[in-house]
Design an enzyme around this catalytic site. Structure first.
Site, PDB file in Angstrom:
ATOM      1  N   HIS A  80       0.798  -1.235   0.000  1.00  0.00           N
ATOM      2  CA  HIS A  80       0.000   0.000   0.000  1.00  0.00           C
ATOM      3  C   HIS A  80       0.823   1.273   0.000  1.00  0.00           C
ATOM      4  O   HIS A  80       0.265   2.369  -0.026  1.00  0.00           O
ATOM      5  CB  HIS A  80      -0.941   0.020   1.211  1.00  0.00           C
ATOM      6  CG  HIS A  80      -0.236   0.325   2.495  1.00  0.00           C
ATOM      7  ND1 HIS A  80       0.485  -0.620   3.181  1.00  0.00           N
ATOM      8  CD2 HIS A  80      -0.114   1.483   3.194  1.00  0.00           C
ATOM      9  CE1 HIS A  80       0.995  -0.069   4.264  1.00  0.00           C
ATOM     10  NE2 HIS A  80       0.666   1.199   4.292  1.00  0.00           N
TER      11      HIS A  80
HETATM   12  C1  UD1 Z   1      -1.944   5.475   6.105  1.00  0.00           C
HETATM   13  C2  UD1 Z   1      -0.633   5.891   6.732  1.00  0.00           C
HETATM   14  C3  UD1 Z   1       0.382   4.782   6.576  1.00  0.00           C
HETATM   15  C4  UD1 Z   1      -0.144   3.461   7.093  1.00  0.00           C
HETATM   16  C5  UD1 Z   1      -1.469   3.155   6.387  1.00  0.00           C
HETATM   17  C6  UD1 Z   1      -2.071   1.845   6.879  1.00  0.00           C
HETATM   18  C7  UD1 Z   1      -0.150   8.323   6.635  1.00  0.00           C
HETATM   19  C8  UD1 Z   1       0.716   9.332   6.012  1.00  0.00           C
HETATM   20  N1  UD1 Z   1      -0.093   7.083   6.105  1.00  0.00           N
HETATM   21  O1  UD1 Z   1      -1.713   5.344   4.714  1.00  0.00           O
HETATM   22  O2  UD1 Z   1       1.550   5.123   7.306  1.00  0.00           O
HETATM   23  O3  UD1 Z   1       0.792   2.447   6.847  1.00  0.00           O
HETATM   24  O4  UD1 Z   1      -2.364   4.234   6.659  1.00  0.00           O
HETATM   25  O5  UD1 Z   1      -3.263   1.589   6.251  1.00  0.00           O
HETATM   26  O6  UD1 Z   1      -0.845   8.626   7.568  1.00  0.00           O
HETATM   27  N2  UD1 Z   1      -9.136   5.149   2.271  1.00  0.00           N
HETATM   28  C9  UD1 Z   1     -10.330   4.498   2.189  1.00  0.00           C
HETATM   29  N3  UD1 Z   1     -10.856   4.002   3.356  1.00  0.00           N
HETATM   30  C10 UD1 Z   1     -10.235   4.147   4.546  1.00  0.00           C
HETATM   31  C11 UD1 Z   1      -9.004   4.798   4.601  1.00  0.00           C
HETATM   32  C12 UD1 Z   1      -8.456   5.302   3.435  1.00  0.00           C
HETATM   33  O7  UD1 Z   1     -10.924   4.357   1.132  1.00  0.00           O
HETATM   34  O8  UD1 Z   1     -10.764   3.688   5.571  1.00  0.00           O
HETATM   35  C13 UD1 Z   1      -8.566   5.731   1.060  1.00  0.00           C
HETATM   36  C14 UD1 Z   1      -8.375   7.234   1.230  1.00  0.00           C
HETATM   37  O9  UD1 Z   1      -9.500   7.944   0.862  1.00  0.00           O
HETATM   38  C15 UD1 Z   1      -7.195   7.519   0.331  1.00  0.00           C
HETATM   39  C16 UD1 Z   1      -6.388   6.226   0.430  1.00  0.00           C
HETATM   40  O10 UD1 Z   1      -7.272   5.195   0.862  1.00  0.00           O
HETATM   41  O11 UD1 Z   1      -7.581   7.723  -0.985  1.00  0.00           O
HETATM   42  C17 UD1 Z   1      -5.235   6.374   1.349  1.00  0.00           C
HETATM   43  O12 UD1 Z   1      -5.622   6.685   2.685  1.00  0.00           O
HETATM   44  P1  UD1 Z   1      -4.701   7.592   3.650  1.00  0.00           P
HETATM   45  O13 UD1 Z   1      -5.271   7.649   5.010  1.00  0.00           O
HETATM   46  O14 UD1 Z   1      -4.386   8.852   2.953  1.00  0.00           O
HETATM   47  O15 UD1 Z   1      -3.316   6.853   3.722  1.00  0.00           O
HETATM   48  P2  UD1 Z   1      -2.919   5.331   3.681  1.00  0.00           P
HETATM   49  O16 UD1 Z   1      -2.365   5.029   2.340  1.00  0.00           O
HETATM   50  O17 UD1 Z   1      -4.004   4.420   4.201  1.00  0.00           O
END
Ligand code: UD1
Length: 369
Positions: A205
């Site tokens: 991821h």
């Molecule tokens: C975040 C953390 C990362 C951790 C990861 C575990 C930061 C900078 N990064 O990354 O260190 O390893 O979580 O999962 O804080 N999304 C969903 N549903 C959710 C959560 C996210 O659809 O419940 C989508 C968001 O809208 C976004 C993408 O997934 O488009 C990424 O989510 P984001 O929270 O920005 O960071 P992660 O890649 O999950």
């Protein structure tokens, strides 16, 4: 002594759960949980609260999605209101996600001590959002709880005074120790038509792997090659799923024989799947530590690791050239039974959270009661 513990994203829940449990054993501590809502899907959040026996958060800030800046800024604005209402004695943050730095900054500006659990880790790669979050959070924390020796060294190099730094072990391993037996009673393999130690578990991821076509291609390449040798289980993170779709690669992923795609798994389910895997291929931070504790071989597909003890003592292999062919070669070796034994790092014994509670009580209880 009132402690507000912050959770936001998936890797935070299993770190705060043992801390909340340890705090609750001390009548002097009032422990409250604030969920920023950075992760909001039931599969990324709710299931962890249930399985880890965390109480419903005292506050849910509902700040999910958006760019890093938007996310961080929104969390700060919402958390400031909580600070003003609650007037805590300590704000506790864990790990390196955006919620960690956002809440630490608000607390510091309110002159409330910040405690950082899992401090001092450094990958040396400033393009990782997590690395910036780590450096900044450590720079403004009053107490830094460290999981491995490299953390102590890194903080020394950054001139953090020794008296702020405490080597206590690993709260994520506390959760693993606590829930391992319960997870082992699940019976998921039969439904998946798998046998123990006969499959490779994959998770990917990191933005550096999944936010562009070439990275996603590399992942597909590794999965295809691995699946030509054994079965592959791939729980897909929302970021990875979204990007596979955006770059038109999802159908190709779905069509690979021998690969089972799954939704993000609950804590217990994932622990069970790790324990039974023959090998894990990942770009996660925490999984490097969990596999080291479980003594399951792990290939980390990243340019660097902030958790060097997992490579030096544990069962982790860092393939920093990011060449899919190197991964394929190593997969063959490990499936052939040639992998390192690994040792458990010092103080990864299931009691880190209790040590943290004791240290905080000694330092802060008198001042605040
Ligand atoms: C975040 C953390 C990362 C951790 C990861 C575990 C930061 C900078 N990064 O990354 O260190 O390893 O979580 O999962 O804080 N999304 C969903 N549903 C959710 C959560 C996210 O659809 O419940 C989508 C968001 O809208 C976004 C993408 O997934 O488009 C990424 O989510 P984001 O929270 O920005 O960071 P992660 O890649 O999950």
């Amino acid at each position: 002594m009132k402690i507000l513990s912050i959770v936001g994203a998936r890797p935070n829940f299993m770190k705060v759960a043992p801390l909340h449990r340890a705090f609750s054993k001390h009548p002097e501590i009032e422990s409250k949980i604030i969920h920023t809502g950075q992760h909001y899907d039931a599969k990324m959040s709710d299931v962890f609260f249930n399985q880890l026996e965390l109480p419903k958060p005292d506050y849910f800030l509902g700040v999910g999605g958006g760019s890093h800046t938007q996310q961080t800024a929104k969390i700060m604005i919402e958390f400031e209101q909580v600070m003003l209402a609650e007037k805590p004695d300590i704000v506790l943050v864990v790990g390196d996600v955006n919620s960690t730095i956002a809440c630490a900054m608000v607390a510091v500006k309110e002159h409330v001590p910040v405690v950082h659990v899992e401090a001092g880790l450094r990958s040396g790669d400033r393009r990782m959002p997590e690395e910036i979050n780590r450096i900044m959070t450590d720079g403004i924390s009053d107490d830094l709880f460290v999981t491995e020796n490299a953390g102590i060294e890194n903080l020394k190099k950054e001139s953090i005074p020794d008296e702020k730094v405490h080597f206590v072990g690993n709260v994520m391993i506390d959760s693993l120790v606590y829930y391992r037996e319960k997870a082992s009673t699940l019976n998921l393999l039969e439904g998946l038509n798998l046998e123990s130690k006969s499959y490779v578990l994959v998770t990917m991821h990191r933005p550096s792997n999944v936010d562009f076509a070439e990275g996603l291609r590399n992942i597909l390449d590794i999965i295809k090659d691995t699946a030509s040798r054994t079965k592959v289980l791939f729980p897909v993170h929302p970021r990875t799923l979204k990007n596979m779709e955006t770059f038109g690669l999802l159908d190709e992923l779905k069509s690979i024989q021998n690969v089972t795609l799954m939704e993000p798994q609950g804590y217990l389910e994932f622990l069970y799947l790790m324990e039974n895997a023959q090998l894990i291929v990942t770009d996660s931070g925490g999984i490097q530590e969990e596999t080291t504790y479980l003594k399951v071989p792990c290939i980390t597909f990243r340019a660097s690791t902030e958790r060097p003890v997992t490579v030096e003592m544990g069962t982790n292999y860092l393939l920093s050239d990011l060449n899919p062919d190197s991964v394929k070669e190593l997969v063959i070796e490990i499936l052939d039974g040639k992998s390192k034994e690994g040792e458990t790092p010092p103080l990864w014994d299931g009691h880190a959270a209790e040590r943290i509670a004791e240290i905080l009580l000694k330092k802060y209880a008198k001042k605040t009661s």
